[in-house]
Design a protein around this motif. Structure first.
Motif, PDB file in Angstrom:
ATOM      1  N   SER A  83       1.173  -1.584   0.015  1.00  0.00           N
ATOM      2  CA  SER A  83       0.344   0.227   0.389  1.00  0.00           C
ATOM      3  C   SER A  83       0.787   0.953  -0.050  1.00  0.00           C
ATOM      4  O   SER A  83       2.010   1.424   0.543  1.00  0.00           O
ATOM      5  CB  SER A  83      -0.465   0.078   0.962  1.00  0.00           C
ATOM      6  OG  SER A  83      -1.709   1.135   0.678  1.00  0.00           O
ATOM      7  N   GLY A  84       0.256   2.093  -0.797  1.00  0.00           N
ATOM      8  CA  GLY A  84       1.015   3.487  -0.710  1.00  0.00           C
ATOM      9  C   GLY A  84       0.528   4.484   0.920  1.00  0.00           C
ATOM     10  O   GLY A  84      -0.546   3.783   1.253  1.00  0.00           O
ATOM     11  N   VAL A  85       1.333   5.281   1.130  1.00  0.00           N
ATOM     12  CA  VAL A  85       1.190   5.995   2.412  1.00  0.00           C
ATOM     13  C   VAL A  85       1.400   6.980   1.889  1.00  0.00           C
ATOM     14  O   VAL A  85       2.792   7.158   2.269  1.00  0.00           O
ATOM     15  CB  VAL A  85       1.611   5.113   3.806  1.00  0.00           C
ATOM     16  CG1 VAL A  85       1.210   5.883   4.941  1.00  0.00           C
ATOM     17  CG2 VAL A  85       1.223   4.263   4.040  1.00  0.00           C
ATOM     18  N   ASN A  86       0.275   7.882   2.194  1.00  0.00           N
ATOM     19  CA  ASN A  86       0.547   9.164   2.423  1.00  0.00           C
ATOM     20  C   ASN A  86       1.155  10.171   3.965  1.00  0.00           C
ATOM     21  O   ASN A  86       0.827   9.742   4.391  1.00  0.00           O
ATOM     22  CB  ASN A  86      -0.538  10.111   2.160  1.00  0.00           C
ATOM     23  CG  ASN A  86      -1.911  10.465   0.786  1.00  0.00           C
ATOM     24  OD1 ASN A  86      -2.605   9.570   1.138  1.00  0.00           O
ATOM     25  ND2 ASN A  86      -0.534  10.532  -0.450  1.00  0.00           N
ATOM     26  N   ILE A  87       2.727  10.759   3.464  1.00  0.00           N
ATOM     27  CA  ILE A  87       3.094  11.040   4.604  1.00  0.00           C
ATOM     28  C   ILE A  87       3.276  12.452   4.815  1.00  0.00           C
ATOM     29  O   ILE A  87       3.514  13.208   5.715  1.00  0.00           O
ATOM     30  CB  ILE A  87       4.256  10.409   5.102  1.00  0.00           C
ATOM     31  CG1 ILE A  87       5.404  11.025   3.826  1.00  0.00           C
ATOM     32  CG2 ILE A  87       4.575   9.099   5.429  1.00  0.00           C
ATOM     33  CD1 ILE A  87       6.790  10.782   4.250  1.00  0.00           C
ATOM     34  N   MET A  88       2.918  13.063   3.598  1.00  0.00           N
ATOM     35  CA  MET A  88       2.828  14.681   3.559  1.00  0.00           C
ATOM     36  C   MET A  88       2.180  15.498   2.056  1.00  0.00           C
ATOM     37  O   MET A  88       1.797  14.035   0.818  1.00  0.00           O
ATOM     38  CB  MET A  88       4.358  15.566   2.799  1.00  0.00           C
ATOM     39  CG  MET A  88       5.407  14.913   2.288  1.00  0.00           C
ATOM     40  SD  MET A  88       6.712  14.938   2.701  1.00  0.00           S
ATOM     41  CE  MET A  88       6.804  16.990   2.814  1.00  0.00           C
ATOM     42  N   PHE A  89       1.672  16.243   2.045  1.00  0.00           N
ATOM     43  CA  PHE A  89       1.031  16.184   0.952  1.00  0.00           C
ATOM     44  C   PHE A  89       1.427  17.887   0.575  1.00  0.00           C
ATOM     45  O   PHE A  89       2.045  18.265   0.870  1.00  0.00           O
ATOM     46  CB  PHE A  89      -0.438  16.911   1.787  1.00  0.00           C
ATOM     47  CG  PHE A  89      -1.328  15.724   1.348  1.00  0.00           C
ATOM     48  CD1 PHE A  89      -2.087  14.410   0.998  1.00  0.00           C
ATOM     49  CD2 PHE A  89      -1.554  15.344   2.935  1.00  0.00           C
ATOM     50  CE1 PHE A  89      -2.165  13.987   1.437  1.00  0.00           C
ATOM     51  CE2 PHE A  89      -1.950  14.363   3.080  1.00  0.00           C
ATOM     52  CZ  PHE A  89      -3.080  13.166   2.733  1.00  0.00           C
ATOM     53  N   GLY A  90       1.709  18.014  -0.796  1.00  0.00           N
ATOM     54  CA  GLY A  90       2.019  19.843  -1.241  1.00  0.00           C
ATOM     55  C   GLY A  90       3.447  19.272  -1.602  1.00  0.00           C
ATOM     56  O   GLY A  90       4.413  18.815  -1.245  1.00  0.00           O
ATOM     57  N   CYS A  91       3.235  20.441  -2.455  1.00  0.00           N
ATOM     58  CA  CYS A  91       5.055  20.971  -2.612  1.00  0.00           C
ATOM     59  C   CYS A  91       5.685  22.544  -2.090  1.00  0.00           C
ATOM     60  O   CYS A  91       5.431  23.507  -2.594  1.00  0.00           O
ATOM     61  CB  CYS A  91       5.951  20.453  -3.342  1.00  0.00           C
ATOM     62  SG  CYS A  91       7.560  20.536  -4.255  1.00  0.00           S
ATOM     63  N   ASN A  92       6.611  22.649  -1.571  1.00  0.00           N
ATOM     64  CA  ASN A  92       7.090  24.573  -1.733  1.00  0.00           C
ATOM     65  C   ASN A  92       8.150  24.025  -2.670  1.00  0.00           C
ATOM     66  O   ASN A  92       9.001  25.377  -2.502  1.00  0.00           O
ATOM     67  CB  ASN A  92       7.472  24.737   0.044  1.00  0.00           C
ATOM     68  CG  ASN A  92       6.212  24.414   0.781  1.00  0.00           C
ATOM     69  OD1 ASN A  92       5.007  24.700  -0.026  1.00  0.00           O
ATOM     70  ND2 ASN A  92       6.559  25.015   1.810  1.00  0.00           N
ATOM     71  N   ASN A  93       8.851  23.682  -2.851  1.00  0.00           N
ATOM     72  CA  ASN A  93      10.213  23.883  -4.425  1.00  0.00           C
ATOM     73  C   ASN A  93      10.458  25.027  -5.185  1.00  0.00           C
ATOM     74  O   ASN A  93      11.297  25.087  -5.498  1.00  0.00           O
ATOM     75  CB  ASN A  93      10.766  22.156  -4.003  1.00  0.00           C
ATOM     76  CG  ASN A  93      11.393  21.627  -2.834  1.00  0.00           C
ATOM     77  OD1 ASN A  93      12.321  22.337  -1.913  1.00  0.00           O
ATOM     78  ND2 ASN A  93      11.047  20.368  -2.869  1.00  0.00           N
ATOM     79  N   PHE A  94       9.248  24.739  -5.766  1.00  0.00           N
ATOM     80  CA  PHE A  94       9.231  25.639  -6.971  1.00  0.00           C
ATOM     81  C   PHE A  94      10.116  25.157  -7.889  1.00  0.00           C
ATOM     82  O   PHE A  94      10.931  26.473  -7.993  1.00  0.00           O
ATOM     83  CB  PHE A  94       8.868  27.198  -6.531  1.00  0.00           C
ATOM     84  CG  PHE A  94       7.435  27.127  -6.272  1.00  0.00           C
ATOM     85  CD1 PHE A  94       6.062  27.336  -6.480  1.00  0.00           C
ATOM     86  CD2 PHE A  94       7.278  27.369  -4.811  1.00  0.00           C
ATOM     87  CE1 PHE A  94       5.106  27.350  -5.925  1.00  0.00           C
ATOM     88  CE2 PHE A  94       6.502  27.500  -4.126  1.00  0.00           C
ATOM     89  CZ  PHE A  94       4.961  27.398  -4.831  1.00  0.00           C
ATOM     90  N   CYS A  95      10.335  23.833  -8.460  1.00  0.00           N
ATOM     91  CA  CYS A  95      11.233  23.594  -9.465  1.00  0.00           C
ATOM     92  C   CYS A  95      10.493  24.285 -10.848  1.00  0.00           C
ATOM     93  O   CYS A  95       9.508  24.887 -11.255  1.00  0.00           O
ATOM     94  CB  CYS A  95      11.490  22.018  -9.423  1.00  0.00           C
ATOM     95  SG  CYS A  95      11.725  21.072  -8.495  1.00  0.00           S
ATOM     96  N   SER A  96      11.144  25.119 -11.159  1.00  0.00           N
ATOM     97  CA  SER A  96      10.715  26.616 -12.325  1.00  0.00           C
ATOM     98  C   SER A  96      10.183  26.066 -13.369  1.00  0.00           C
ATOM     99  O   SER A  96       8.970  26.553 -14.084  1.00  0.00           O
ATOM    100  CB  SER A  96      12.101  26.870 -12.969  1.00  0.00           C
ATOM    101  OG  SER A  96      12.732  27.013 -13.592  1.00  0.00           O
ATOM    102  N   TYR A  97      10.617  24.814 -13.418  1.00  0.00           N
ATOM    103  CA  TYR A  97       9.750  24.415 -14.699  1.00  0.00           C
ATOM    104  C   TYR A  97       8.367  23.197 -14.274  1.00  0.00           C
ATOM    105  O   TYR A  97       6.946  22.612 -14.967  1.00  0.00           O
ATOM    106  CB  TYR A  97      10.131  22.561 -15.515  1.00  0.00           C
ATOM    107  CG  TYR A  97      10.579  21.509 -14.918  1.00  0.00           C
ATOM    108  CD1 TYR A  97      10.167  20.656 -14.142  1.00  0.00           C
ATOM    109  CD2 TYR A  97      11.989  21.737 -13.996  1.00  0.00           C
ATOM    110  CE1 TYR A  97      10.622  20.073 -12.823  1.00  0.00           C
ATOM    111  CE2 TYR A  97      12.390  21.552 -12.916  1.00  0.00           C
ATOM    112  CZ  TYR A  97      11.530  20.227 -12.745  1.00  0.00           C
ATOM    113  OH  TYR A  97      12.605  19.511 -11.584  1.00  0.00           O
ATOM    114  N   CYS A  98       8.060  22.933 -13.149  1.00  0.00           N
ATOM    115  CA  CYS A  98       6.628  22.408 -12.569  1.00  0.00           C
ATOM    116  C   CYS A  98       5.523  22.480 -11.875  1.00  0.00           C
ATOM    117  O   CYS A  98       5.681  23.658 -11.143  1.00  0.00           O
ATOM    118  CB  CYS A  98       7.300  21.249 -11.607  1.00  0.00           C
ATOM    119  SG  CYS A  98       6.275  20.320 -10.721  1.00  0.00           S
TER     120      CYS A  98
END
Ligand code: SAH
Ligand code: SF4
Ligand code: F3S
Length: 480
Positions: A189-204
């Motif tokens: 099973s997959g288990v979420n440990i976190m949501f979202g992202c703060n990295n803002f890679c410039s292409y993403c």
């Protein structure tokens, strides 16, 4: 006889998840009524377009649909309710959704009971929803990534209003626990440990459609995995866009390595995987935990994206080519048999032939066990989309082909190195082409096919790797 009072104010819970359980019951009534009219059970299909995180979300949608009374099926043309859980990381994912929606419309014309729902990352883009409102009026409900837990409520609204229902939030800081979920596999099973992202890679686009980074409380994660293990799950995949920054924003901060140590202690759980690791945040502490752990698989997905320090800077990845190679060196020193995989983007704006050669150089130096290669896709709203020097299509195509060839040659050479060894496989399924074989996954993520029976599904079995077939093995089970 008592009469029902139409004007009675119903008591709708305001707290979650109780509120959603209330709407699940409401939906259940609607489904039962339609089902009685049609004198057959109602069916639903959830189609996932995106990454593991989307796949996990689909399991949550499925859990709710089953509670409501739908029978789950795979074929979307035959379903009374179809949900597309969409991805928008590259433009071709979006095109596939529009294409399939067109086909679905023809099916819907023949089945007036059919409902079509859209959710996932694409729905977080305002221009997508505008287009759907204008040209895809036959869609029944649209919701986003932040309020996916409200699925039952959105569906109840649709049952009551008979009109297209749209519910999208710009962002959220909440995490709702304890809703139903239905696993695709009994043993992993997959288990979420976190949501979202703060990295803002410039292409993403991900930070724009998945919102700010938030970690789940470690106690909730451990409790979920304990329950999974008690239910027979042998392997978990801890999921987050950047698991290495897990826990930084918790009230009581905790590192990802510390979380892994806790997960390791869970009885019955045999294997731990995680993704994705951002190279900039991979700590020595994590390497140490990987070295000493008995359960963490010796496989690390470490997206490099480009081998050129110049391009990495423009991508906002916050590491250099040398730092990446040094990191790989450190990991290999600590865990010599680690399998390394990666993601690479070709044709980022201003990428020169020299930049591309640097990428090839990293591929040759690291010798990845496998790599996902992508052609750069312009995502509206990201900084890279408005950069000058977009690379012409034919140049990108040529680089992509050269990269793919290199990656595949090296991957098959690395795969062949295991020939003759005995390794443990977690049996996942009966082989699709030959029912006398079963297919298992090794700790290093390679697949092995060997003679076996369906009773072995979900078991860990030692297998001798007899013959390398390029990217997978033919083997035979051996006694311990
Ligand atoms: N959080 C993960 C990746 C999520 S997206 C990480 O940082 O590694 C999965 C992969 O899609 C990325 O690693 C990247 O290689 C690719 N990708 C993301 N945006 C892209 C774009 N605009 N064009 C092409 N590939 C992209
Ligand atoms: Fe996208 Fe970068 Fe975040 Fe990964 S780390 S999801 S590539 S912004
Ligand atoms: Fe796609 Fe969303 Fe995952 S954009 S890659 S489904 S986080």
């Amino acid at each position: 006889m008592m009469q029902t009072n139409e004007n009675a104010i119903e008591h709708i819970p305001v707290t979650e998840p109780e509120r959603q359980y209330y709407f699940i019951e409401k939906c259940k009534d609607y489904v039962r009524k339609i089902s009685e009219e049609l004198r057959r059970p109602l069916t639903a299909a959830v189609i996932t377009f995106g990454c593991q995180m989307n796949a996990r979300d689909s399991e949550k949608l499925t859990g709710i649909l089953e509670k409501i009374g739908y029978t789950m099926i795979d074929q979307e043309e035959k379903a009374d309710f179809v949900i597309y859980n969409t991805c928008t990381v590259r433009e071709n994912a979006n095109q596939r959704v529009y294409g399939r929606l067109g086909q679905l419309n023809r099916v819907k014309r023949k089945n007036p009971h059919m409902l079509i729902g859209l959710c996932g990352c694409m729905m977080q883009e305002p221009h997508v929803v505008e287009k759907l409102k204008k040209s895809y009026r036959f869609v029944d409900l649209i919701f986003g990534t932040h309020n996916i837990y409200k699925f039952a409520e959105v569906l109840a609204t649709r049952f009551e209003s008979e009109r297209m229902v749209i519910d999208i939030w710009k962002d959220t800081d909440r995490i709702v626990e304890d809703l139903p979920s239905e696993r695709k596999y009994s043993f992993k099973s997959g288990v979420n440990i976190m949501f979202g992202c703060n990295n803002f890679c410039s292409y993403c686009i991900v930070p724009y459609v998945r919102g700010r980074e938030r970690s789940r409380n470690p106690r909730d994660i451990i409790r979920e995995i304990e329950n999974l293990a008690a239910d027979g799950v042998k392997e978990v995949m801890l999921l987050g866009q950047n698991v290495n920054s897990y826990g930084k924003t918790l009230e009581e901060p905790m590192t990802f390595a510390e979380l892994l140590r806790e997960v390791e202690k869970i009885d019955g759980l045999e294997r731990i995987r995680f993704m994705t690791s951002h190279p900039k945040d991979l700590s020595d502490e994590l390497i140490e935990v990987m070295r000493t752990s008995k359960k963490i698989c010796h496989h690390l997905h470490l997206p490099v994206q480009s081998g050129s320090t110049e391009i990495l800077k423009k991508m906002n990845r916050r590491y250099t080519k040398e730092q990446y190679l040094e990191l790989v060196h450190k990991i290999r020193e600590a865990v010599p048999d680690i399998s390394l995989t990666t993601d690479i983007i070709v044709g980022f704006p201003q990428e020169t032939e020299e930049d591309f050669e640097e990428t090839l150089d990293v591929v040759r130096k690291v010798r990845y066990d496998s790599a996902f290669t992508f052609i750069y896709s312009k995502r509206t709203g990201t900084p890279a989309a408005v950069m000058e020097g977009q690379v012409p299509e034919d140049v990108v195509k040529d680089r992509f082909d050269r990269l793919l060839k290199e990656v595949q040659t090296i991957a098959s050479e690395e795969c062949a190195k295991h020939e003759g060894t005995i390794q443990t496989a977690l049996v996942e399924q009966v082989n699709e082409h030959d029912p006398s074989l079963v297919t298992g996954r090794l700790g290093n993520n390679l697949l092995v096919h060997f003679p076996g029976t369906k009773e072995q599904i979900g078991k860990l079995i030692d297998v001798k790797l007899l013959e390398c077939k390029g990217f997978y093995y033919i083997g035979e089970a051996v006694e311990k």
